[in-house]
Design a protein around this motif. Structure first.
Motif, short mmCIF file in Angstrom:
data_model
loop_
_atom_site.label_atom_id
_atom_site.label_comp_id
_atom_site.label_asym_id
_atom_site.label_seq_id
_atom_site.Cartn_x
_atom_site.Cartn_y
_atom_site.Cartn_z
N LEU A 237 0.70 -1.21 -0.09
CA LEU A 237 0.06 0.00 -0.07
C LEU A 237 0.83 1.29 0.03
CD1 LEU A 237 -2.97 1.01 0.19
CD2 LEU A 237 -2.52 1.02 2.66
N ALA A 238 1.91 1.24 0.80
CA ALA A 238 2.64 2.51 0.79
C ALA A 238 3.55 2.66 -0.46
CB ALA A 238 3.84 2.19 2.16
N TYR A 239 3.98 1.44 -1.02
CA TYR A 239 4.74 1.50 -2.31
C TYR A 239 3.77 1.97 -3.45
CZ TYR A 239 7.32 0.03 -6.63
OH TYR A 239 7.52 -0.15 -7.77
N TYR A 240 2.66 1.83 -3.41
CA TYR A 240 1.55 2.20 -4.36
C TYR A 240 1.40 3.81 -4.39
CZ TYR A 240 -3.19 3.33 -6.35
OH TYR A 240 -4.14 3.73 -6.99
N TYR A 241 1.27 4.12 -2.96
CA TYR A 241 1.19 5.65 -2.84
C TYR A 241 2.27 6.52 -3.13
CZ TYR A 241 -3.58 5.74 -0.62
OH TYR A 241 -4.68 5.61 -0.21
N GLY A 244 2.66 6.98 -6.72
CA GLY A 244 2.02 8.03 -7.03
C GLY A 244 2.20 9.51 -6.77
N GLY A 245 3.31 9.43 -6.21
CA GLY A 245 3.98 10.64 -5.66
C GLY A 245 3.42 11.17 -4.24
N GLU A 246 2.78 10.32 -3.69
CA GLU A 246 2.14 10.55 -2.15
C GLU A 246 3.06 9.78 -1.18
OE1 GLU A 246 -2.28 10.62 -1.97
OE2 GLU A 246 -2.24 10.22 -4.15
N LYS A 247 2.78 10.50 0.08
CA LYS A 247 3.39 9.95 1.14
C LYS A 247 2.66 10.05 2.56
CE LYS A 247 8.28 10.53 -0.58
NZ LYS A 247 9.63 11.01 -0.07
N PRO A 248 1.54 9.34 2.55
CA PRO A 248 0.64 9.46 3.61
C PRO A 248 1.22 8.78 4.94
CG PRO A 248 -0.05 7.77 2.22
CD PRO A 248 1.27 8.34 1.64
N PHE A 249 2.11 7.91 4.94
CA PHE A 249 2.75 7.08 5.99
C PHE A 249 4.06 7.46 5.97
CE2 PHE A 249 -0.04 4.02 3.80
CZ PHE A 249 -1.22 4.28 4.40
N ILE A 250 4.45 7.35 7.68
CA ILE A 250 5.87 7.49 8.01
C ILE A 250 6.57 6.05 7.78
CG2 ILE A 250 7.66 7.93 9.86
CD1 ILE A 250 5.45 9.87 10.95
N LEU A 251 7.37 6.09 7.06
CA LEU A 251 8.11 4.85 6.46
C LEU A 251 9.23 4.29 7.43
CD1 LEU A 251 7.71 4.92 2.52
CD2 LEU A 251 6.15 4.11 4.45
N THR A 252 9.78 3.10 7.11
CA THR A 252 10.89 2.51 7.94
C THR A 252 12.14 3.48 7.40
OG1 THR A 252 9.92 0.52 8.32
CG2 THR A 252 12.23 0.69 8.60
N PHE A 379 12.46 -3.42 2.23
CA PHE A 379 12.05 -2.95 3.75
C PHE A 379 11.79 -1.58 3.98
CE2 PHE A 379 14.45 -7.07 5.24
CZ PHE A 379 13.39 -7.99 5.22
N GLN A 380 12.42 -0.99 3.00
CA GLN A 380 12.19 0.82 3.10
C GLN A 380 10.55 1.26 3.10
OE1 GLN A 380 13.78 3.12 0.04
NE2 GLN A 380 14.15 1.22 -1.14
N TYR A 381 9.79 0.47 2.60
CA TYR A 381 8.58 0.74 2.22
C TYR A 381 7.80 0.44 3.43
CZ TYR A 381 10.06 1.67 -2.45
OH TYR A 381 10.66 2.19 -3.59
N ILE A 382 8.12 -0.32 4.56
CA ILE A 382 7.25 -0.70 5.50
C ILE A 382 7.07 0.60 6.57
CG2 ILE A 382 7.11 -2.22 7.76
CD1 ILE A 382 9.44 -3.89 6.31
N PRO A 383 5.64 0.70 6.70
CA PRO A 383 5.14 1.82 7.39
C PRO A 383 5.53 1.58 9.01
CG PRO A 383 3.32 1.02 6.00
CD PRO A 383 4.41 0.22 5.92
N LYS A 384 5.87 2.55 9.51
CA LYS A 384 6.29 2.42 11.08
C LYS A 384 4.95 2.05 11.98
CE LYS A 384 10.43 5.26 11.61
NZ LYS A 384 11.22 6.37 12.25
N ALA A 385 3.79 2.46 11.45
CA ALA A 385 2.69 2.24 12.36
C ALA A 385 2.48 0.74 12.06
CB ALA A 385 1.48 3.04 11.62
N ALA A 386 2.58 -0.06 11.12
CA ALA A 386 2.33 -1.43 10.91
C ALA A 386 3.57 -2.10 11.96
CB ALA A 386 2.84 -1.79 9.56
N LEU A 387 4.65 -1.68 11.89
CA LEU A 387 5.60 -2.29 12.91
C LEU A 387 5.14 -2.25 14.43
CD1 LEU A 387 9.07 -1.84 11.23
CD2 LEU A 387 7.78 -3.64 11.12
N SER A 388 4.71 -0.94 14.69
CA SER A 388 4.11 -0.85 15.86
C SER A 388 3.02 -1.65 16.16
CB SER A 388 3.78 0.83 16.26
OG SER A 388 4.97 1.49 16.20
#
Length: 603
Positions: A237-241, A244-252, A379-388
């Protein structure tokens, strides 16, 4: 060199005896399954420890290799855990950025302490930590970990904190900075993880159809690999955004690829600060690590031995477990590992996967190494919220509230050290909480030793002779209890007059010299009042010998109720002469009054 010789050098090679293709396939499946669990957990636990994500993977492969060679329980998996990651986080954020060298050195020193415990056979120290204290400690730790992950779960920036109160205060103060996308993703991930976890409860009966069995197997696989599934789904999901030039999540962020370099831990650590680089010598480094050098290995040993006994039963060797754990930490530190121990959740997955030998850990380690070499760019695309979310959904089950009710009903006293541990761990830190909890528990043990339960009864023989029976109900009398027993006896004499006193040792299997000397002083006090003190022995020859040597002359001793009755009859009919004679009276049972005088127990 034969296999038997290898077993003496490397105990784990005994698993190779009779190792079949079926065993190899089972270990491979279990190893891969555990690997799919440890990959997302490793990344998450490294973040919890305040380290770059790759350090969680550096910590996840050496333990499997070492334990396969030395370990004694096939289910145990060695690697990073939430508890040790939290304890490590105290030392990794001194400068303006993470300082992995502190975690690596702590891992090495933990291994050295564990090896020393194995050599000195000090694994028994973990027995000093009672279940209520352990429950209080782990429950408080779980809440601290959950609080520490709220920041990433809600998308709040800022430096991490390791204590519960300041973390909550910080999150409340920054509540206006909550990012909606991260919050929805994080909370949604927790809900999905908890829902997927319930799939493992779906059971298929033995006589189920093939389709039903396949459905049950799929449910189990999904429940087991739920962490990996969530991480992959949210990363896509993070990779998809991102595309598209969007960064809605804080990534690893960038995860360093490749295998860790082999090097010895440094006792001189340099790290960046706002005023420039700062270097600490080995004395300052050790001072910074402080009590963690002892506490981290003790907690690691406690967890690992508990897991080994849970899955392996009484046949597990605590010394071998200590050695395998210590070498996992020592060798792991050469590859950049933070402190590791057995993981209950991953060990449970290993068990459920049908692992046959600890060799399954080798497959897990190989999968982690493969991920380090091939998958780190993703791994750089993993959202920090998901790891939490992965961390929170794992540790909330460490809050063991279910033990409170039976303890409240059956043993309220045991709740006290557990409650002390829980509250102080939240308020002042887990180290202080655990230490004070253990000391409180030991204080209760010492108090019970100093204030034993003593049954005091006024009894009559068949001939009507009255006497005071002093009967300790525990199996030992040690020096802290001397004055207590003497006071109990004195109170009974004041209440019932100068009648013979019978000290009933039939339940006592151990006396120390000080307690025996105290009994001699009591005998002298009673002699001044012309009160006979009679010792009734049990089956312990050691107690008999010690009291005979200590009390020496004029010792009145019996071994059963018949001899007691004869002696009391002689004393009453012959004017108090302190001697035991064979008199021709019937051997009648001793009669006890309907109600005892008292049962003394202030513990």
């Amino acid at each position: 060199m034969g296999l038997s010789s290898m077993e003496r050098i490397i105990p784990g090679t005994r698993w190779l005896r009779g190792y079949t293709v079926q065993f190899a396939v089972a270990d491979l499946i279990a190893g891969i399954t555990v690997g799919l669990t440890v990959l997302p957990q490793g990344l998450a636990y490294a973040t919890l420890a305040g380290l770059p994500p790759q350090y969680g993977l550096y910590s996840a492969f050496i333990g499997g290799f070492v334990y396969a060679m030395i370990g004694s329980c096939r289910e145990v998996t060695i690697g990073p855990t939430a508890l040790l990651s939290l304890m490590t986080s105290r030392h990794t954020s001194l400068g303006t950025g993470p300082v992995p060298e502190f975690a690596i050195l702590l891992c090495f020193l933990s291994g050295v302490v564990e090896l020393l415990m194995a050599v000195l056979r000090l694994g028994v120290l973990v027995d000093l930590i009672s279940l209520p204290v352990t429950v209080g400690f782990t429950s408080a730790t779980a809440l601290i970990i959950v609080a520490s992950q709220l920041k990433a779960l809600l998308g709040i920036g800022g430096k991490s904190r390791s204590d519960f109160v300041s973390t909550l205060r910080y999150v409340i103060d920054k509540i206006s900075e909550v990012r909606l996308a991260d919050t929805i993703l994080g909370i949604g991930s927790i809900v999905v993880l908890l829902a997927l976890r319930k799939l493992k409860d779906i059971k298929t009966p033995p006589d189920a159809t093939r389709g039903r069995k396949m459905f049950g197997l799929m449910c189990w696989l999904i429940a087991t690999s739920r962490n990996a599934l969530i991480v992959v789904a949210t990363s896509l999901l993070a990779y998809y955004y991102e595309q598209g030039g969007e960064k809605p999540f804080i990534l690893t962020g960038t995860v360093k690829s490749g295998l860790p370099a082999f090097r010895l831990p440094s006792f001189r650590i340099e790290f960046p600060t706002s005023g420039g680089p700062l270097q600490l010598g080995y004395t300052n480094v050790l001072a910074e690590l402080g009590s963690s050098i002892v506490l981290v290995p003790i907690i690691a040993v406690l967890g690992n031995v508990a897991i080994s006994k849970a899955f392996g039963g009484s046949g597990i060797s605590p010394t071998r477990e200590l050695v395998s754990l210590s070498l996992s930490n020592i060798f792991g530190s050469f590859f950049g590992s933070m402190p590791v121990t057995g993981s209950f959740s991953r060990s449970a997955v290993n068990h459920a996967s049908g692992v046959k030998t600890p060799i399954g850990g080798i497959y897990t380690g190989a999968l982690v190494l493969l991920a380090l070499g091939v998958l780190t760019s993703y791994f750089q695309y993993i959202p920090k919220a998901a790891l939490s979310a992965v961390i929170i959904s794992a540790v909330i089950f460490m809050v063991e509230y279910e033990v409170v009710q039976p303890l409240w009903r059956c043993s309220k006293r045991e709740l006290i050290p557990g409650a002390i541990t829980f509250l102080l761990s939240l308020a002042l830190g887990v180290e202080i909480g655990l230490l004070v909890g253990v000391l409180a528990d030991l204080a209760f043990v010492v108090y019970r030793t100093a204030r034993p339960v003593v049954s005091v009864n006024v009894e009559n023989t068949a001939s009507g002779t009255q006497y005071i029976s002093i009967r300790p109900t525990q199996s030992f009398i040690y020096f802290p209890a001397v004055e207590w027993v003497r006071n109990v006896t004195s109170k009974a004499i004041k209440q019932h007059g100068n009648i013979p006193v019978v000290f009933d040792c039939r339940l006592v299997n151990d006396f120390d010299y000080t307690a025996a000397t105290g009994l001699q002083m009591l005998r002298k006090e009673l002699e001044k009042k012309q009160i006979p003190l009679i010792i009734m022995y049990g089956s312990s020859s050691e107690v008999h010998k010690l009291l005979q040597e200590t009390l020496k002359s004029s010792l009145l001793e019996v071994t059963n109720d018949e001899e007691l009755q004869r002696l009391l009859h002689d004393l009453s009919t012959e004017g108090g002469k302190h001697e035991l004679r064979e008199v021709g009276i019937p051997l009648l049972p001793v009669e006890r009054q309907s109600a005892p005088l008292a049962t003394v127990d202030e513990s």
